[in-house]
Design a protein around this motif. Structure first.
Motif, PDB file in Angstrom:
ATOM      1  N   THR A  60       0.575  -0.973   0.026  1.00 41.48           N
ATOM      2  CA  THR A  60      -0.014   0.147   0.017  1.00 41.48           C
ATOM      3  C   THR A  60       0.836   1.213  -0.016  1.00 41.48           C
ATOM      4  O   THR A  60       1.776   1.372   0.907  1.00 41.48           O
ATOM      5  CB  THR A  60      -0.996   0.131   1.227  1.00 41.48           C
ATOM      6  N   LEU A  61       0.631   2.164  -0.880  1.00 44.98           N
ATOM      7  CA  LEU A  61       1.193   3.464  -0.893  1.00 44.98           C
ATOM      8  C   LEU A  61       0.217   4.584  -0.714  1.00 44.98           C
ATOM      9  O   LEU A  61      -0.700   4.561  -1.239  1.00 44.98           O
ATOM     10  CB  LEU A  61       1.947   3.821  -2.230  1.00 44.98           C
ATOM     11  N   ILE A  62       0.733   5.473   0.053  1.00 46.47           N
ATOM     12  CA  ILE A  62       0.047   6.475   0.594  1.00 46.47           C
ATOM     13  C   ILE A  62       0.746   7.835  -0.149  1.00 46.47           C
ATOM     14  O   ILE A  62       1.877   7.987   0.274  1.00 46.47           O
ATOM     15  CB  ILE A  62      -0.060   7.109   2.028  1.00 46.47           C
ATOM     16  N   VAL A  63       0.049   8.586  -1.021  1.00 44.80           N
ATOM     17  CA  VAL A  63       0.647   9.762  -1.756  1.00 44.80           C
ATOM     18  C   VAL A  63       0.009  10.817  -1.213  1.00 44.80           C
ATOM     19  O   VAL A  63      -1.117  11.219  -1.236  1.00 44.80           O
ATOM     20  CB  VAL A  63       0.523   9.603  -3.212  1.00 44.80           C
ATOM     21  N   GLU A  64       0.870  11.756  -0.493  1.00 48.02           N
ATOM     22  CA  GLU A  64       0.386  12.842   0.255  1.00 48.02           C
ATOM     23  C   GLU A  64       0.140  14.368  -0.764  1.00 48.02           C
ATOM     24  O   GLU A  64       0.847  14.372  -1.672  1.00 48.02           O
ATOM     25  CB  GLU A  64       1.265  13.414   1.390  1.00 48.02           C
ATOM     26  N   SER A  94      -4.515   8.651  -2.153  1.00 51.33           N
ATOM     27  CA  SER A  94      -4.166  10.082  -2.109  1.00 51.33           C
ATOM     28  C   SER A  94      -5.051  10.854  -1.485  1.00 51.33           C
ATOM     29  O   SER A  94      -6.429  10.486  -1.295  1.00 51.33           O
ATOM     30  CB  SER A  94      -3.779  10.701  -3.400  1.00 51.33           C
ATOM     31  N   GLY A  95      -4.732  12.125  -0.983  1.00 51.57           N
ATOM     32  CA  GLY A  95      -5.871  12.954  -0.267  1.00 51.57           C
ATOM     33  C   GLY A  95      -5.140  13.378   1.061  1.00 51.57           C
ATOM     34  O   GLY A  95      -4.551  12.670   1.731  1.00 51.57           O
ATOM     35  N   GLY A  96      -5.671  14.485   1.599  1.00 50.71           N
ATOM     36  CA  GLY A  96      -4.968  14.987   2.911  1.00 50.71           C
ATOM     37  C   GLY A  96      -5.708  14.371   3.891  1.00 50.71           C
ATOM     38  O   GLY A  96      -5.330  14.612   5.269  1.00 50.71           O
ATOM     39  N   TRP A  97      -6.731  13.619   3.678  1.00 53.33           N
ATOM     40  CA  TRP A  97      -6.972  12.738   4.783  1.00 53.33           C
ATOM     41  C   TRP A  97      -6.133  11.488   5.225  1.00 53.33           C
ATOM     42  O   TRP A  97      -6.137  11.008   6.407  1.00 53.33           O
ATOM     43  CB  TRP A  97      -8.563  12.068   4.514  1.00 53.33           C
ATOM     44  N   SER A  98      -5.298  11.361   4.514  1.00 56.13           N
ATOM     45  CA  SER A  98      -4.403  10.086   4.807  1.00 56.13           C
ATOM     46  C   SER A  98      -3.499  10.276   5.621  1.00 56.13           C
ATOM     47  O   SER A  98      -3.280   9.405   6.815  1.00 56.13           O
ATOM     48  CB  SER A  98      -3.839   9.728   3.360  1.00 56.13           C
ATOM     49  N   VAL A  99      -2.786  11.358   6.136  1.00 60.79           N
ATOM     50  CA  VAL A  99      -1.877  11.822   6.955  1.00 60.79           C
ATOM     51  C   VAL A  99      -1.778  13.182   7.494  1.00 60.79           C
ATOM     52  O   VAL A  99      -2.064  14.193   6.463  1.00 60.79           O
ATOM     53  CB  VAL A  99      -0.385  11.457   6.435  1.00 60.79           C
ATOM     54  N   THR A 163      -7.241   5.344  -5.186  1.00 57.81           N
ATOM     55  CA  THR A 163      -7.783   6.387  -4.420  1.00 57.81           C
ATOM     56  C   THR A 163      -7.441   7.655  -4.736  1.00 57.81           C
ATOM     57  O   THR A 163      -6.177   7.657  -4.409  1.00 57.81           O
ATOM     58  CB  THR A 163      -8.069   6.198  -2.902  1.00 57.81           C
ATOM     59  N   ILE A 164      -8.221   8.368  -5.470  1.00 56.44           N
ATOM     60  CA  ILE A 164      -7.658  10.028  -5.941  1.00 56.44           C
ATOM     61  C   ILE A 164      -8.690  10.920  -5.573  1.00 56.44           C
ATOM     62  O   ILE A 164      -9.845  10.714  -5.391  1.00 56.44           O
ATOM     63  CB  ILE A 164      -7.538   9.662  -7.497  1.00 56.44           C
ATOM     64  N   ASN A 165      -8.005  12.086  -5.567  1.00 53.63           N
ATOM     65  CA  ASN A 165      -8.844  13.101  -5.458  1.00 53.63           C
ATOM     66  C   ASN A 165      -8.804  13.810  -6.598  1.00 53.63           C
ATOM     67  O   ASN A 165      -7.739  14.423  -7.359  1.00 53.63           O
ATOM     68  CB  ASN A 165      -7.836  14.367  -4.314  1.00 53.63           C
ATOM     69  N   ALA A 166      -9.933  14.105  -7.199  1.00 55.29           N
ATOM     70  CA  ALA A 166     -10.260  14.679  -8.348  1.00 55.29           C
ATOM     71  C   ALA A 166     -10.541  16.138  -8.767  1.00 55.29           C
ATOM     72  O   ALA A 166     -11.326  16.552  -7.587  1.00 55.29           O
ATOM     73  CB  ALA A 166     -11.352  14.050  -9.335  1.00 55.29           C
ATOM     74  N   ARG A 167      -9.859  17.061  -9.188  1.00 59.82           N
ATOM     75  CA  ARG A 167      -9.735  18.291  -9.017  1.00 59.82           C
ATOM     76  C   ARG A 167     -11.012  18.874 -10.030  1.00 59.82           C
ATOM     77  O   ARG A 167     -11.525  17.882 -10.744  1.00 59.82           O
ATOM     78  CB  ARG A 167      -8.680  18.950  -9.884  1.00 59.82           C
ATOM     79  N   LEU A 168     -11.297  19.776 -10.001  1.00 56.61           N
ATOM     80  CA  LEU A 168     -12.514  20.319 -11.037  1.00 56.61           C
ATOM     81  C   LEU A 168     -12.155  20.132 -12.314  1.00 56.61           C
ATOM     82  O   LEU A 168     -13.007  19.785 -13.430  1.00 56.61           O
ATOM     83  CB  LEU A 168     -12.951  21.761 -10.765  1.00 56.61           C
ATOM     84  N   ARG A 169     -10.842  20.630 -12.785  1.00 58.43           N
ATOM     85  CA  ARG A 169     -10.591  20.434 -14.050  1.00 58.43           C
ATOM     86  C   ARG A 169     -10.151  18.906 -14.572  1.00 58.43           C
ATOM     87  O   ARG A 169      -8.893  18.542 -14.746  1.00 58.43           O
ATOM     88  CB  ARG A 169      -9.639  21.522 -14.564  1.00 58.43           C
ATOM     89  N   VAL A 170     -10.907  17.866 -14.322  1.00 57.26           N
ATOM     90  CA  VAL A 170     -10.642  16.741 -14.537  1.00 57.26           C
ATOM     91  C   VAL A 170      -9.892  16.366 -15.579  1.00 57.26           C
ATOM     92  O   VAL A 170      -9.153  15.398 -15.921  1.00 57.26           O
ATOM     93  CB  VAL A 170     -11.832  15.584 -14.048  1.00 57.26           C
ATOM     94  N   LEU A 187      -6.663  -3.523 -12.106  1.00 59.59           N
ATOM     95  CA  LEU A 187      -7.401  -2.497 -11.303  1.00 59.59           C
ATOM     96  C   LEU A 187      -8.659  -2.653 -11.289  1.00 59.59           C
ATOM     97  O   LEU A 187      -9.411  -2.260 -12.336  1.00 59.59           O
ATOM     98  CB  LEU A 187      -6.941  -1.233 -12.015  1.00 59.59           C
ATOM     99  N   SER A 188      -9.243  -2.944 -10.259  1.00 57.79           N
ATOM    100  CA  SER A 188     -10.670  -3.347 -10.030  1.00 57.79           C
ATOM    101  C   SER A 188     -11.548  -2.388  -9.376  1.00 57.79           C
ATOM    102  O   SER A 188     -12.807  -2.565  -9.523  1.00 57.79           O
ATOM    103  CB  SER A 188     -10.934  -5.074  -9.356  1.00 57.79           C
ATOM    104  N   GLU A 189     -11.056  -1.549  -8.500  1.00 57.78           N
ATOM    105  CA  GLU A 189     -11.747  -0.647  -7.801  1.00 57.78           C
ATOM    106  C   GLU A 189     -11.256   0.670  -7.816  1.00 57.78           C
ATOM    107  O   GLU A 189      -9.906   0.750  -7.475  1.00 57.78           O
ATOM    108  CB  GLU A 189     -12.075  -1.101  -6.355  1.00 57.78           C
TER     109      GLU A 189
END
Length: 463
Positions: A60-64, A94-99, A163-170, A187-189
């Motif tokens: 598992t990788l966490i990208v901050e 990814s996401g600010g919630w991770s760490v 898990t990704i955080n999508a910006r408005l300009r996807v 990649l199933s989920e």
């Protein structure tokens, strides 16, 4: 082996350390961080331990979301120097919630130029032409998680969860760009949340069209008529089986297009929050479910807004006849969508005038609209107005207590022999089931809860 234990036992022990070292739990304390450090230390103890621990360490990788953080860049450099390491990765988040942002052990990048060099080197090796120097350097001025993930994707072919955080300009999102140029056969989920406002589902087509994708979870992603035009025109059906939309601007047209694009969909879960200007016609939504949701097994429609006055973006009409949905096993939805609340008031008024007429008009409504394949039914927000609730507990007609019309309909479901698989009914309201005595004679028991009650068929397996 430094320790005389069979290798399969050591694998089990190290796998357990991985499970309890989930980096997403770092906000809750340092235990996860310490256990991940323990795994890293064990990998250095011997060549045998290193071989066993590596799959758990890189699982598992966490990208901050912080351009200064060195962790993703260090791992990118590792991928460039040792590409086989990427085959060990199964999940990326990814996401600010991770760490927590104020964690003290962060190692920061000394300059933007070194960051750009690593990212551009990775882009060149991965063959992603759209990620130019200008694109990469621009990304560094906003959270850099997307650019880091985009660079990693070509090196991690065994990825299963993203898990990704999508910006408005996807459409300019580096992750979306990378997905057009990489093969991720496992990649199933995918889980995504749109920051700063809603993002159209059309802009996530590069994700939805991944060949192995089966589960899609989204928050603040619009699935309405104005955001699904491209979805309506896709040529190859999506392989999706489970879709979860939370706090999303979804209407009956967008949901219908999604069902048409993914004919194999088994689970559809849509939760609205208060949506200004959004009105979903329940009857049309029911027609879309029946016409295009032939393979649906689970349907959840609801709202996370506790204010019942602004609870439903749906109109007051009923969902309608769902009997053609022969695959439906589990149904959860608000009471006002299943049985129009205005109809319930009318039924109650009729009951006060003519108890016999009331039974003839209302008791079999659910039997007439629900499929016989149903196994569980969850009715949310079934609380009526104060006046009606008080009247139901006190009014009698010719010595017979007037019972809750919904309870009589549920009793009819229990009595009907065609619903042989129905074994679990949950109703979210304060007052208890008013037809319990009759239900108990048929093997049903009531389990009270806080703000709800559950009816369970004691002689059948619970699904």
């Amino acid at each position: 082996m430094p320790v005389g234990l069979p290798e399969e036992v050591l694998q089990h022990i190290f796998a357990y350390l991985h499970e309890i070292a989930d980096l997403r739990c770092l906000d809750q304390g340092k235990d996860a961080q310490l256990k991940r450090s323990t795994l890293a230390s064990i990998s250095l103890a011997s060549s045998s331990y290193h071989r066993i621990v590596r799959p758990e360490l890189y699982h598992t990788l966490i990208v901050e979301d912080d351009a200064r953080i060195a962790r993703p860049l260090h791992f990118l450099r590792t991928l460039l120097e040792h590409p086989n390491t990427g085959r060990l990765v199964r999940e990326i988040h990814s996401g600010g919630w991770s760490v927590k942002a104020h964690r003290k052990d962060k190692r920061c990048v000394t300059g933007v130029e070194s960051t750009s060099t690593i990212l551009l080197d990775a882009a060149a090796r991965a063959g992603i032409p759209a990620l130019s120097r200008e694109n990469v350097e621009m990304t560094l001025w906003i959270p850099a998680a997307e650019a880091s993930i985009a660079m990693m994707l070509p090196f991690i072919p065994m990825l299963r969860l993203l898990t990704i955080n999508a910006r408005l300009r996807v459409d300019l999102n580096p992750v979306m760009t990378a997905l057009r140029h990489v093969q991720l056969p496992q990649l199933s989920e995918v889980r995504t949340v749109s920051e700063g406002g809603e993002s159209a589902l059309d802009r996530l087509l590069d994700v939805l069209q991944l060949p192995a994708l089966r589960t899609f979870r989204a928050r603040k992603v619009s699935c309405a008529i104005h955001s699904t035009d491209a979805l309506a025109n896709i040529k190859v059906p999506l392989g999706l089986e489970h879709v979860f939309l939370e706090d999303s601007n979804a209407d009956e047209i967008g949901i219908g297009r999604l069902l048409a694009a993914a004919p194999g969909l088994k689970t559809l879960s849509v939760y609205w929050e208060s949506q200004d200007g959004l009105l979903v016609h329940s009857g049309s939504l029911g027609q879309a479910l029946c016409a295009r949701g032939k393979n649906l097994e689970t349907v959840r429609l609801g709202s996370v807004d506790p204010d019942e006055k602004t609870l439903y973006p749906v109109s007051g009409t009923q969902l309608g006849d769902l009997r053609e949905m022969a695959s439906l096993r589990h149904l959860a939805l608000p009471y006002a969508v299943l049985c129009s609340e205005s109809q319930s008031w009318l039924v109650f008024q009729i009951a006060l005038e003519d108890a016999g007429g009331w039974f003839e008009r209302s008791h079999d409504y659910l039997v007439r609209v629900l499929p016989h394949s149903l196994r569980s039914l969850d009715i949310e927000h079934a609380k009526w107005s104060t006046e009606l609730a008080e009247a139901l507990g006190s009014v009698q007609h010719e010595g017979v207590l007037v019972r809750n019309p919904l309870d009589l309909q549920l009793l009819e479901l229990m009595t009907d022999g065609r619903y042989v698989d129905l074994s679990l009914i949950t109703v979210h309201r304060v007052d208890n089931f008013t037809c319990l005595q009759e239900a108990e004679l048929m093997g049903w028991v009531e389990e009270p809860g806080q703000g709800r009650f559950t009816l369970r068929k004691s002689s059948a397996e619970t699904f």
